[in-house]
Design a protein around this motif. Structure first.
Motif: not given
Length: 116
Positions: A5-8, A12-17
């Protein structure tokens, strides 16, 4: 599971950023474009207003030029009338002076006839 879950979660955080960064950049450009558009429209309105004022002034100056020409024509006509009146006045003054001389001559003749 926690590692899966951490890489996902990081992805997700980097794509949102990344999406937020693009959105911020796009909205800044949009805001800047809208500001430029508003300034351009204000300048265009200003130019239209000055253009209308200029055309109004031009029309007024043309009307005043026509009025000046008409007044100059009337002045010319009045000067002709004044010259004609002055000429008639001179002629009448000459006739009056001639009549004065004739009256003096007739008085002298009358005096001579009365004495005779």
């Amino acid at each position: 599971m926690s590692f899966i879950n951490l890489p996902s979660f990081i992805s997700i955080l980097s794509s949102v950023g990344f999406g937020m960064g693009i959105t911020i950049i796009a909205s800044r450009k949009k805001t800047k474009a809208e500001t430029l558009l508003a300034e351009t429209q204000a300048k265009f309105t200003e130019v239209e207003m000055y253009s209308k004022m200029l055309s109004d002034l031009k029309m007024q100056s043309e009307i005043q030029a026509q009025q000046i020409l008409m007044l100059q024509q009337k002045e010319g006509e009045y000067l002709k009338i004044i010259r004609a009146q002055t000429s008639r006045e001179r002629e009448l003054t000459k006739k009056i002076n001639q009549m004065g001389v004739e009256i003096t001559l007739l008085k002298n003749k009358l005096t001579v006839y009365e004495q005779a």
